[in-house]
Enzyme design. Structure first.
Site, short mmCIF file in Angstrom:
data_model
loop_
_atom_site.label_atom_id
_atom_site.label_comp_id
_atom_site.label_asym_id
_atom_site.label_seq_id
_atom_site.Cartn_x
_atom_site.Cartn_y
_atom_site.Cartn_z
N ASP A 63 -7.69 -7.12 4.89
CA ASP A 63 -6.66 -8.03 4.39
C ASP A 63 -6.13 -8.92 5.51
OD1 ASP A 63 -6.98 -7.02 1.88
OD2 ASP A 63 -5.11 -5.88 1.85
N GLY A 95 -4.85 -3.36 -7.95
CA GLY A 95 -5.81 -2.30 -7.64
C GLY A 95 -5.14 -1.04 -7.15
N ARG A 112 1.61 3.85 -3.54
CA ARG A 112 1.23 5.25 -3.33
C ARG A 112 2.46 6.15 -3.43
NH1 ARG A 112 -2.43 2.29 -0.51
NH2 ARG A 112 -4.49 3.14 0.12
N SER A 138 0.83 -1.21 0.00
CA SER A 138 0.00 0.00 0.00
C SER A 138 0.86 1.26 0.00
CB SER A 138 -0.92 0.01 1.22
OG SER A 138 -1.82 -1.07 1.18
N SER A 166 -14.96 0.18 -2.06
CA SER A 166 -13.51 0.09 -1.91
C SER A 166 -12.97 1.45 -1.49
CB SER A 166 -12.84 -0.35 -3.22
OG SER A 166 -11.43 -0.25 -3.12
N LYS A 182 2.90 -11.43 -5.95
CA LYS A 182 2.17 -10.16 -5.98
C LYS A 182 2.65 -9.22 -4.88
CE LYS A 182 -2.58 -8.36 -5.84
NZ LYS A 182 -2.62 -7.55 -7.07
N ARG A 220 -13.09 -13.40 -1.93
CA ARG A 220 -12.37 -14.04 -0.83
C ARG A 220 -13.30 -14.71 0.19
NH1 ARG A 220 -7.56 -9.47 0.07
NH2 ARG A 220 -6.09 -10.41 -1.43
#
EC number: 2.5.1.19
Length: 441
Positions: free
Chosen positions: A320, A99, A31, A27, A173, A423, A351
């Site tokens: 998560d 995403g 960013r 994250s 989201s 990932k 999920r």
């Protein structure tokens, strides 16, 4: 980057103990890359995550004319900012299943203008983006769907922005709000930008990460609780010079849970009390389940304090890391309920459905609701071949089902498509093997 075979057989582990140095936060990494690219000046990023998702962002920025260099073989990068305007105005951008890349880039490209297409793997084309597109097009950007409406692929063309107040739903989201917040300073040369949130906002800690990083790049955001955000005119992104990417708190959850399940202590380094990531609050759930947790400024440690207690809790704030609790519930003393996890449905896979299916293979009784899971642990965890749905967190979570092997000697677990961990954590299974003292194959 590590390459795994088509499947990995993991043996039952008797104990978990050791120290793990975490990879950088996904994250924060993506960013930071975009903010550094949009800023005025050059940014030195230390300990960037090496993963598929950050590679997607780096390649996209390169195609957009952003110059960056990796320092040797380290995870340190130099990014030369473009001061709010990408040099390349026409590009075809592959977003994989990231995403954290496609949503902020969509907003930034739409408000700066150009001719861009954004597409990804098939699952990316099933992940909703309509709320973000609606919010942007309502103020004059020009974004079209080239496939099913509401989902990527997208075609962005130059629009004419006629308003500076946007509204977006908060219950699908949090990345939609993150995308608007990150793009807003690109529109504030002469006028304030206001972003309103419609309804309840999920995953608030991820918005805290966004606001923290925006501030580090010189932009102040005024907020009215979680309902509206104002970015005052005359601001622009300015490089802080140097920025460090802290360890990934979601990745920490697997090792801390291992310590709580199978003895411990297990310590993770790279994230701790000073973290800007909301997922560090995962340890509160472990403590509720009876584990002993200790924290320093830049480390967290967990160990077992007997059989884990069942938990019934709202996990909206840490979706998560909550996946780790679902698998840890296999070791609890009764049924556990994970509530308010509806956002799981639109992640790398559905999920909730995937988790229920794979937990049942291990013998658990699972009740699946629209936004909750109830997990009743089995008397003995069964051998199983776990499907991972091209979802890195499914693969990492289910490694925990190999723990406490003394009670089920001889049982084995197979992880199908272990490569999906690339990932966010390419070396995950090596790190897990070190703390469980088991060979991989």
């Amino acid at each position: 980057m590590k390459h795994y075979p088509h499947y990995l057989d993991l043996k039952p582990a008797m104990h978990a103990k050791g120290v793990v140095r975490l990879p950088g936060s996904k994250s924060i990494s993506n960013r930071t890359l975009l903010l550094a690219a949009l800023a005025q000046g050059t940014t030195h990023i230390r300990d960037l995550l090496a993963s598929d998702d950050t590679h997607v962002m780096l390649m996209a920025l390169q195609k957009l004319g952003v110059k960056w260099e990796q320092i040797g073989e380290s995870q340190d990068y130099i990014v030369h900012g473009v001061d709010g305007s990408f040099p390349v105005h026409q590009a075809d951008l592959f977003m994989g299943n990231a995403g954290t890349a496609i949503r902020p880039l969509t907003a930034a490209l739409a408000v700066t203008g150009g001719d861009y297409t954004l597409h990804g793997v098939s699952r990316m084309h099933e992940r909703p983006i309509g709320d973000l597109v609606d919010a942007l097009n309502a103020i004059g950007t020009h974004i079209e769907y080239t496939g099913e409406p509401g989902y990527p692929p997208l075609h962005i063309q130059r629009g004419r922005i006629h308003a500076h107040e946007m509204s977006v739903r908060g219950n699908v989201s949090s990345q939609f709000l993150t995308a608007l917040l990150m793009a807003a300073p690109l529109m504030t040369r002469e006028q304030d930008v206001i972003i309103n949130v419609i309804g309840d906002l999920i995953s608030k800690p991820y918005i805290e990460i966004t606001l923290n990083l925006i501030q580090r790049f010189g932009v102040e955001v005024q907020r009215n609780g979680w309902q509206s955000f104002t970015i005052k005119a005359g601001q622009r992104y300015i490089s802080p010079g140097n920025i460090h990417v802290e360890g990934d708190a979601s990745s920490a959850s697997y090792f801390l849970a291992a310590g709580a399940i199978a003895g411990g202590p297990v310590r993770v380094e790279g994230v701790g009390r000073d973290s800007i990531q909301g997922d560090v609050r995962f340890v509160e759930a472990l403590e509720q389940m009876g584990a002993t947790v200790r924290m320093g400024d830049n480390w967290i440690e967990a160990e077992s304090n007997g059989v884990l207690r069942a938990i019934d809790a709202d996990f909206n704030h840490i979706p998560d890391a909550a996946m780790t609790i679902a698998v840890a519930a296999l070791y609890a003393d009764g049924p556990s309920i994970l509530r308010n996890i509806g956002s799981w449905r639109v992640k790398e896979t559905d999920r909730i459905s995937a988790m229920a299916t794979e937990l049942r293979k291990l013998g658990a009784i699972v009740e699946e609701g629209e936004d909750y899971l109830k997990v009743t642990p089995p008397a003995e965890i069964l051998s199983a071949a776990i499907d991972t749905y091209d979802d890195h967190r499914m693969a990492m979570c289910f490694s925990l089902a190999t723990l406490d092997g003394a009670a089920r000697r001889g049982n084995k677990e197979r992880i199908n498509d272990p490569q999906c961990v690339a990932k966010t954590f390419p070396e995950y299974f090596e790190a897990f093997a070190k703390v469980t003292e088991e060979s991989l194959f």
